[in-house]
Design a protein around this motif. Structure first.
Motif, PDB file in Angstrom:
ATOM      1  N   ALA A  40       0.824  -1.206   0.000  1.00 29.99           N
ATOM      2  CA  ALA A  40       0.000   0.000   0.000  1.00 29.99           C
ATOM      3  C   ALA A  40       0.859   1.258   0.000  1.00 29.99           C
ATOM      4  CB  ALA A  40      -0.939   0.006   1.196  1.00 29.99           C
ATOM      5  N   SER A  41       1.973   1.233   0.711  1.00 29.09           N
ATOM      6  CA  SER A  41       2.811   2.430   0.795  1.00 29.09           C
ATOM      7  C   SER A  41       3.442   2.765  -0.553  1.00 29.09           C
ATOM      8  CB  SER A  41       3.893   2.278   1.858  1.00 29.09           C
ATOM      9  OG  SER A  41       4.899   1.377   1.444  1.00 29.09           O
ATOM     10  N   ARG A  42       3.719   1.760  -1.359  1.00 20.55           N
ATOM     11  CA  ARG A  42       4.320   2.009  -2.670  1.00 20.55           C
ATOM     12  C   ARG A  42       3.361   2.753  -3.594  1.00 20.55           C
ATOM     13  NH1 ARG A  42       9.029  -0.139  -4.246  1.00 20.55           N
ATOM     14  NH2 ARG A  42       8.344  -0.184  -6.414  1.00 20.55           N
ATOM     15  N   GLY A  43       2.066   2.686  -3.307  1.00 16.93           N
ATOM     16  CA  GLY A  43       1.077   3.364  -4.131  1.00 16.93           C
ATOM     17  C   GLY A  43       0.691   4.735  -3.611  1.00 16.93           C
ATOM     18  N   GLU A  44       1.210   5.107  -2.462  1.00 13.83           N
ATOM     19  CA  GLU A  44       0.901   6.413  -1.881  1.00 13.83           C
ATOM     20  C   GLU A  44       1.773   7.495  -2.500  1.00 13.83           C
ATOM     21  OE1 GLU A  44      -0.419   5.697   2.705  1.00 13.83           O
ATOM     22  OE2 GLU A  44       1.717   5.819   2.309  1.00 13.83           O
ATOM     23  N   THR A  45       1.237   8.702  -2.521  1.00  9.36           N
ATOM     24  CA  THR A  45       2.051   9.839  -2.926  1.00  9.36           C
ATOM     25  C   THR A  45       2.893  10.278  -1.729  1.00  9.36           C
ATOM     26  OG1 THR A  45       0.434  11.503  -2.257  1.00  9.36           O
ATOM     27  CG2 THR A  45       0.268  10.646  -4.524  1.00  9.36           C
ATOM     28  N   VAL A  46       3.883  11.094  -1.999  1.00  9.86           N
ATOM     29  CA  VAL A  46       4.702  11.645  -0.922  1.00  9.86           C
ATOM     30  C   VAL A  46       3.812  12.386   0.069  1.00  9.86           C
ATOM     31  CG1 VAL A  46       6.505  13.323  -0.378  1.00  9.86           C
ATOM     32  CG2 VAL A  46       6.790  11.791  -2.327  1.00  9.86           C
ATOM     33  N   GLU A  47       2.894  13.174  -0.445  1.00 14.61           N
ATOM     34  CA  GLU A  47       2.017  13.949   0.434  1.00 14.61           C
ATOM     35  C   GLU A  47       1.142  13.050   1.306  1.00 14.61           C
ATOM     36  OE1 GLU A  47      -0.601  17.929   0.139  1.00 14.61           O
ATOM     37  OE2 GLU A  47      -1.077  16.420  -1.378  1.00 14.61           O
ATOM     38  N   GLU A  48       0.566  12.004   0.728  1.00 13.76           N
ATOM     39  CA  GLU A  48      -0.284  11.092   1.505  1.00 13.76           C
ATOM     40  C   GLU A  48       0.504  10.437   2.632  1.00 13.76           C
ATOM     41  OE1 GLU A  48      -3.416   9.702  -1.981  1.00 13.76           O
ATOM     42  OE2 GLU A  48      -1.497   8.669  -1.788  1.00 13.76           O
ATOM     43  N   ALA A  49       1.705   9.991   2.331  1.00 10.76           N
ATOM     44  CA  ALA A  49       2.533   9.346   3.357  1.00 10.76           C
ATOM     45  C   ALA A  49       2.914  10.338   4.446  1.00 10.76           C
ATOM     46  CB  ALA A  49       3.781   8.752   2.722  1.00 10.76           C
ATOM     47  N   CYS A  50       3.237  11.556   4.052  1.00  8.19           N
ATOM     48  CA  CYS A  50       3.624  12.569   5.034  1.00  8.19           C
ATOM     49  C   CYS A  50       2.469  12.917   5.965  1.00  8.19           C
ATOM     50  CB  CYS A  50       4.137  13.818   4.331  1.00  8.19           C
ATOM     51  SG  CYS A  50       5.796  13.620   3.637  1.00  8.19           S
ATOM     52  N   LEU A  51       1.270  12.974   5.425  1.00  7.95           N
ATOM     53  CA  LEU A  51       0.104  13.272   6.264  1.00  7.95           C
ATOM     54  C   LEU A  51      -0.088  12.208   7.337  1.00  7.95           C
ATOM     55  CD1 LEU A  51      -2.440  14.579   3.595  1.00  7.95           C
ATOM     56  CD2 LEU A  51      -1.265  15.919   5.355  1.00  7.95           C
ATOM     57  N   VAL A  52       0.105  10.959   6.969  1.00  5.40           N
ATOM     58  CA  VAL A  52      -0.052   9.853   7.917  1.00  5.40           C
ATOM     59  C   VAL A  52       1.013   9.914   9.015  1.00  5.40           C
ATOM     60  CG1 VAL A  52       0.095   7.337   8.148  1.00  5.40           C
ATOM     61  CG2 VAL A  52      -1.165   8.331   6.247  1.00  5.40           C
TER      62      VAL A  52
END
Length: 67
Positions: free
Chosen positions: A35-47
């Motif tokens: 799932a993390s490989r499909g996230e954008t940088v912004e999405e991961a940073c928000l989490v």
């Protein structure tokens, strides 16, 4: 490679897996998760409560140094 907050993490890791160190520096240890490989940088940073612009700056500097 030019990174933006909309760049998908999997694309970054495919370009250079060693860039994973920049994610693990800010406690993003979940890079092996599909799932993390499909996230954008912004999405991961928000989490992870990380400023996406700061990470984008680090990533771009990393890729610039590789030229």
């Amino acid at each position: 490679m030019q990174i933006t907050k909309d760049t998908v993490i999997g694309d970054i890791l495919d370009a250079d897996y060693n860039a994973a160190a920049l994610f693990t520096e800010i406690d993003m240890e979940c890079l092996g998760c599909p799932a993390s490989r499909g996230e954008t940088v912004e999405e991961a940073c928000l989490v992870h409560n990380v400023d996406p612009e700061a990470l984008v700056k680090k990533l771009n500097a990393y890729f610039e140094d590789k030229k």
